[in-house]
Write a protein that holds these residues in place. Structure first.
Motif, PDB file in Angstrom:
ATOM      1  N   TRP A   1       0.849  -1.190   0.000  1.00  0.00           N
ATOM      2  CA  TRP A   1       0.000   0.000   0.000  1.00  0.00           C
ATOM      3  C   TRP A   1       0.886   1.242   0.000  1.00  0.00           C
ATOM      4  CZ3 TRP A   1      -5.310  -0.248  -0.295  1.00  0.00           C
ATOM      5  CH2 TRP A   1      -5.899  -1.480  -0.038  1.00  0.00           C
ATOM      6  N   PHE A   2       0.483   2.198  -0.833  1.00  0.00           N
ATOM      7  CA  PHE A   2       1.062   3.528  -0.825  1.00  0.00           C
ATOM      8  C   PHE A   2      -0.066   4.514  -0.537  1.00  0.00           C
ATOM      9  CE2 PHE A   2       5.462   3.491  -2.476  1.00  0.00           C
ATOM     10  CZ  PHE A   2       5.590   2.143  -2.717  1.00  0.00           C
ATOM     11  N   ARG A   3       0.309   5.728  -0.210  1.00  0.00           N
ATOM     12  CA  ARG A   3      -0.701   6.772  -0.017  1.00  0.00           C
ATOM     13  C   ARG A   3      -0.155   8.099  -0.535  1.00  0.00           C
ATOM     14  NH1 ARG A   3      -0.684   7.234   6.638  1.00  0.00           N
ATOM     15  NH2 ARG A   3       1.366   8.240   6.848  1.00  0.00           N
ATOM     16  N   GLN A   4      -1.103   8.961  -0.884  1.00  0.00           N
ATOM     17  CA  GLN A   4      -0.733  10.288  -1.364  1.00  0.00           C
ATOM     18  C   GLN A   4      -1.715  11.314  -0.824  1.00  0.00           C
ATOM     19  OE1 GLN A   4      -0.346  10.724  -5.640  1.00  0.00           O
ATOM     20  NE2 GLN A   4       1.078  12.428  -5.369  1.00  0.00           N
ATOM     21  N   ALA A   5      -1.185  12.248  -0.056  1.00  0.00           N
ATOM     22  CA  ALA A   5      -1.983  13.344   0.477  1.00  0.00           C
ATOM     23  C   ALA A   5      -1.901  14.524  -0.483  1.00  0.00           C
ATOM     24  CB  ALA A   5      -1.469  13.736   1.855  1.00  0.00           C
ATOM     25  N   PRO A   6      -2.881  15.423  -0.436  1.00  0.00           N
ATOM     26  CA  PRO A   6      -2.867  16.584  -1.338  1.00  0.00           C
ATOM     27  C   PRO A   6      -1.580  17.397  -1.193  1.00  0.00           C
ATOM     28  CG  PRO A   6      -4.990  16.393  -0.264  1.00  0.00           C
ATOM     29  CD  PRO A   6      -4.100  15.377   0.383  1.00  0.00           C
ATOM     30  N   GLY A   7      -0.951  17.679  -2.328  1.00  0.00           N
ATOM     31  CA  GLY A   7       0.262  18.469  -2.320  1.00  0.00           C
ATOM     32  C   GLY A   7       1.511  17.744  -1.888  1.00  0.00           C
ATOM     33  N   LYS A   8       1.406  16.448  -1.655  1.00  0.00           N
ATOM     34  CA  LYS A   8       2.562  15.677  -1.199  1.00  0.00           C
ATOM     35  C   LYS A   8       2.877  14.556  -2.178  1.00  0.00           C
ATOM     36  CE  LYS A   8       2.053  16.528   3.747  1.00  0.00           C
ATOM     37  NZ  LYS A   8       2.022  15.907   5.106  1.00  0.00           N
ATOM     38  N   GLU A   9       4.097  14.055  -2.077  1.00  0.00           N
ATOM     39  CA  GLU A   9       4.490  12.935  -2.927  1.00  0.00           C
ATOM     40  C   GLU A   9       3.873  11.631  -2.415  1.00  0.00           C
ATOM     41  OE1 GLU A   9       8.878  14.521  -4.441  1.00  0.00           O
ATOM     42  OE2 GLU A   9       8.708  12.713  -3.215  1.00  0.00           O
ATOM     43  N   ARG A  10       3.775  10.699  -3.334  1.00  0.00           N
ATOM     44  CA  ARG A  10       3.268   9.385  -2.956  1.00  0.00           C
ATOM     45  C   ARG A  10       4.280   8.724  -2.020  1.00  0.00           C
ATOM     46  NH1 ARG A  10       0.393   6.268  -7.780  1.00  0.00           N
ATOM     47  NH2 ARG A  10      -0.617   8.319  -7.768  1.00  0.00           N
ATOM     48  N   GLU A  11       3.790   8.132  -0.932  1.00  0.00           N
ATOM     49  CA  GLU A  11       4.697   7.539   0.043  1.00  0.00           C
ATOM     50  C   GLU A  11       4.323   6.095   0.360  1.00  0.00           C
ATOM     51  OE1 GLU A  11       4.765   9.159   3.983  1.00  0.00           O
ATOM     52  OE2 GLU A  11       2.587   9.220   4.170  1.00  0.00           O
ATOM     53  N   PHE A  12       5.353   5.334   0.657  1.00  0.00           N
ATOM     54  CA  PHE A  12       5.185   3.933   1.028  1.00  0.00           C
ATOM     55  C   PHE A  12       4.500   3.830   2.387  1.00  0.00           C
ATOM     56  CE2 PHE A  12       6.225  -0.472   1.380  1.00  0.00           C
ATOM     57  CZ  PHE A  12       6.570  -0.677   2.705  1.00  0.00           C
ATOM     58  N   VAL A  13       3.602   2.839   2.503  1.00  0.00           N
ATOM     59  CA  VAL A  13       2.917   2.602   3.777  1.00  0.00           C
ATOM     60  C   VAL A  13       3.297   1.232   4.340  1.00  0.00           C
ATOM     61  CG1 VAL A  13       0.695   2.350   4.936  1.00  0.00           C
ATOM     62  CG2 VAL A  13       0.971   4.069   3.131  1.00  0.00           C
TER      63      VAL A  13
END
Length: 123
Positions: free
Chosen positions: A36-48
């Motif tokens: 799973w990855f996640r991406q918040a508004p204005g941020k880069e996609r990050e590993f979860v």
């Protein structure tokens, strides 16, 4: 054709729990690594989090102790169990799949991606 379909996102309050599901077609979690990855508004996609075909798991420091990534090989489904949610967990969450046994944090190393599901945690 590989297809990953996520579900389970929604709006919750801080401290609540939520479970995301990802069903795969065309490949099986018994032979591929999933994550799973996640991406918040204005941020880069990050590993979860990620889980290997053999069941080894790897978590980002920000979710360690709060999230787990179980899988059900019979249902060909991988989950993201999220507990003690925080507002900073708010993001679109993506299910991913890759060949091989490594569990990298680099999103470019994952071959297949789902469409994403929104998780919003209010304070």
């Amino acid at each position: 054709q590989v297809q990953l379909v996520e579900s389970g996102g929604g709006l919750v309050q801080a401290g609540d729990s939520l479970r995301l599901s990802c069903v795969a077609s065309g490949r099986t979690f018994s032979t591929y690594a999933a994550g799973w990855f996640r991406q918040a508004p204005g941020k880069e996609r990050e590993f979860v989090a990620a889980i290997s075909w053999s069941g080894s798991t790897y978590y980002a420091d920000s979710v360690k102790g709060r999230f787990t990534i179980p899988k059900d090989i019979v249902k060909n489904t991988v989950y993201l169990q999220m507990n003690s949610l925080k507002p900073e967990d708010t993001a679109v969450y993506y299910c991913v799949l890759k060949q091989g046994s490594r569990l990298p944090k680099n999103p470019g190393e994952y071959n297949y991606w789902g469409q994403g599901t929104q998780v919003t945690v209010s304070s």
